[in-house]
Write a protein that holds these residues in place. Structure first.
Motif, PDB file in Angstrom:
ATOM      1  N   LEU A  20       3.462   4.303 -10.192  1.00  0.00           N
ATOM      2  CA  LEU A  20       4.633   4.759 -10.937  1.00  0.00           C
ATOM      3  C   LEU A  20       5.755   3.735 -10.894  1.00  0.00           C
ATOM      4  CD1 LEU A  20       4.732   8.545 -10.038  1.00  0.00           C
ATOM      5  CD2 LEU A  20       4.025   7.492 -12.183  1.00  0.00           C
ATOM      6  N   SER A  21       5.982   3.128  -9.748  1.00  0.00           N
ATOM      7  CA  SER A  21       7.047   2.132  -9.682  1.00  0.00           C
ATOM      8  C   SER A  21       6.659   0.848 -10.401  1.00  0.00           C
ATOM      9  CB  SER A  21       7.423   1.848  -8.238  1.00  0.00           C
ATOM     10  OG  SER A  21       6.324   1.311  -7.545  1.00  0.00           O
ATOM     11  N   ALA A  22       5.358   0.565 -10.518  1.00  0.00           N
ATOM     12  CA  ALA A  22       4.934  -0.610 -11.273  1.00  0.00           C
ATOM     13  C   ALA A  22       5.275  -0.466 -12.751  1.00  0.00           C
ATOM     14  CB  ALA A  22       3.432  -0.840 -11.105  1.00  0.00           C
ATOM     15  N   LEU A  23       5.350   0.761 -13.237  1.00  0.00           N
ATOM     16  CA  LEU A  23       5.736   0.977 -14.626  1.00  0.00           C
ATOM     17  C   LEU A  23       7.191   0.606 -14.885  1.00  0.00           C
ATOM     18  CD1 LEU A  23       4.015   4.386 -15.371  1.00  0.00           C
ATOM     19  CD2 LEU A  23       3.409   2.162 -16.307  1.00  0.00           C
ATOM     20  N   LEU A  24       8.018   0.660 -13.853  1.00  0.00           N
ATOM     21  CA  LEU A  24       9.432   0.369 -14.018  1.00  0.00           C
ATOM     22  C   LEU A  24       9.746  -1.118 -13.965  1.00  0.00           C
ATOM     23  CD1 LEU A  24      10.834   3.195 -11.745  1.00  0.00           C
ATOM     24  CD2 LEU A  24      10.645   3.194 -14.228  1.00  0.00           C
ATOM     25  N   LEU A  25       8.840  -1.926 -13.452  1.00  0.00           N
ATOM     26  CA  LEU A  25       9.085  -3.354 -13.340  1.00  0.00           C
ATOM     27  C   LEU A  25       8.740  -4.055 -14.656  1.00  0.00           C
ATOM     28  CD1 LEU A  25       7.606  -3.892  -9.802  1.00  0.00           C
ATOM     29  CD2 LEU A  25      10.007  -3.839 -10.433  1.00  0.00           C
ATOM     30  N   LEU A  62       0.562  -4.936  -9.316  1.00  0.00           N
ATOM     31  CA  LEU A  62       1.771  -4.415  -8.692  1.00  0.00           C
ATOM     32  C   LEU A  62       1.510  -3.103  -7.968  1.00  0.00           C
ATOM     33  CD1 LEU A  62       4.526  -5.212 -11.303  1.00  0.00           C
ATOM     34  CD2 LEU A  62       4.112  -6.316  -9.132  1.00  0.00           C
ATOM     35  N   GLY A  63       0.696  -2.246  -8.553  1.00  0.00           N
ATOM     36  CA  GLY A  63       0.361  -0.996  -7.884  1.00  0.00           C
ATOM     37  C   GLY A  63      -0.365  -1.237  -6.568  1.00  0.00           C
ATOM     38  N   ALA A  64      -1.324  -2.164  -6.560  1.00  0.00           N
ATOM     39  CA  ALA A  64      -2.049  -2.465  -5.328  1.00  0.00           C
ATOM     40  C   ALA A  64      -1.139  -3.120  -4.296  1.00  0.00           C
ATOM     41  CB  ALA A  64      -3.239  -3.371  -5.631  1.00  0.00           C
ATOM     42  N   PHE A  67       1.081  -0.495  -2.905  1.00  0.00           N
ATOM     43  CA  PHE A  67       0.291   0.384  -2.043  1.00  0.00           C
ATOM     44  C   PHE A  67       0.209  -0.185  -0.636  1.00  0.00           C
ATOM     45  CE2 PHE A  67      -3.941   1.050  -0.160  1.00  0.00           C
ATOM     46  CZ  PHE A  67      -3.851   2.402   0.109  1.00  0.00           C
ATOM     47  N   PHE A  68      -0.117  -1.472  -0.526  1.00  0.00           N
ATOM     48  CA  PHE A  68      -0.255  -2.073   0.792  1.00  0.00           C
ATOM     49  C   PHE A  68       1.084  -2.199   1.511  1.00  0.00           C
ATOM     50  CE2 PHE A  68      -4.284  -3.584  -1.093  1.00  0.00           C
ATOM     51  CZ  PHE A  68      -5.140  -2.989  -0.178  1.00  0.00           C
ATOM     52  N   VAL A  69       2.150  -2.489   0.777  1.00  0.00           N
ATOM     53  CA  VAL A  69       3.479  -2.579   1.397  1.00  0.00           C
ATOM     54  C   VAL A  69       3.926  -1.208   1.895  1.00  0.00           C
ATOM     55  CG1 VAL A  69       5.922  -3.000   0.928  1.00  0.00           C
ATOM     56  CG2 VAL A  69       4.212  -4.627   0.149  1.00  0.00           C
ATOM     57  N   ILE A  70       3.813  -0.180   1.064  1.00  0.00           N
ATOM     58  CA  ILE A  70       4.232   1.161   1.471  1.00  0.00           C
ATOM     59  C   ILE A  70       3.342   1.682   2.600  1.00  0.00           C
ATOM     60  CG2 ILE A  70       4.465   3.555   0.696  1.00  0.00           C
ATOM     61  CD1 ILE A  70       5.266   2.442  -2.045  1.00  0.00           C
TER      62      ILE A  70
END
Length: 80
Positions: A20-25, A62-64, A67-70
């Motif tokens: 979802l946050s990748a959609l905002l970038l 970006l999603g992947a 995912f790893f950062v979060i």
């Protein structure tokens, strides 16, 4: 004792947040010469195909990454 669904819900929720946050970038935008070069290099028909591929790859990368950062932040500071 952990909830048996925690092993499924937590990574799924983190991955969903990443997507979802990748959609905002903002996605990359190419100049005309770079776009034409990429069209020829990947044997694509038009710019629509190029940007479909670019947006899919951008979204997945970006999603992947998020995912790893979060997941790292969750395991490092919030997991008991």
């Amino acid at each position: 004792m952990n909830n048996p669904f925690e092993t499924l819900i937590v990574p799924g929720g983190i991955l969903l947040l990443g997507f979802l946050s990748a959609l905002l970038l903002p996605a990359p935008a190419f100049s005309v010469t770079v776009a034409q070069h990429l069209l020829q290099m990947f044997h694509l028909q038009d710019l629509n195909q190029l940007y479909t591929v670019v947006f899919c790859v951008w979204f997945l990368l970006l999603g992947a990454l998020e995912f790893f950062v979060i997941r790292f932040v969750w395991r490092r500071w919030f997991r008991a």
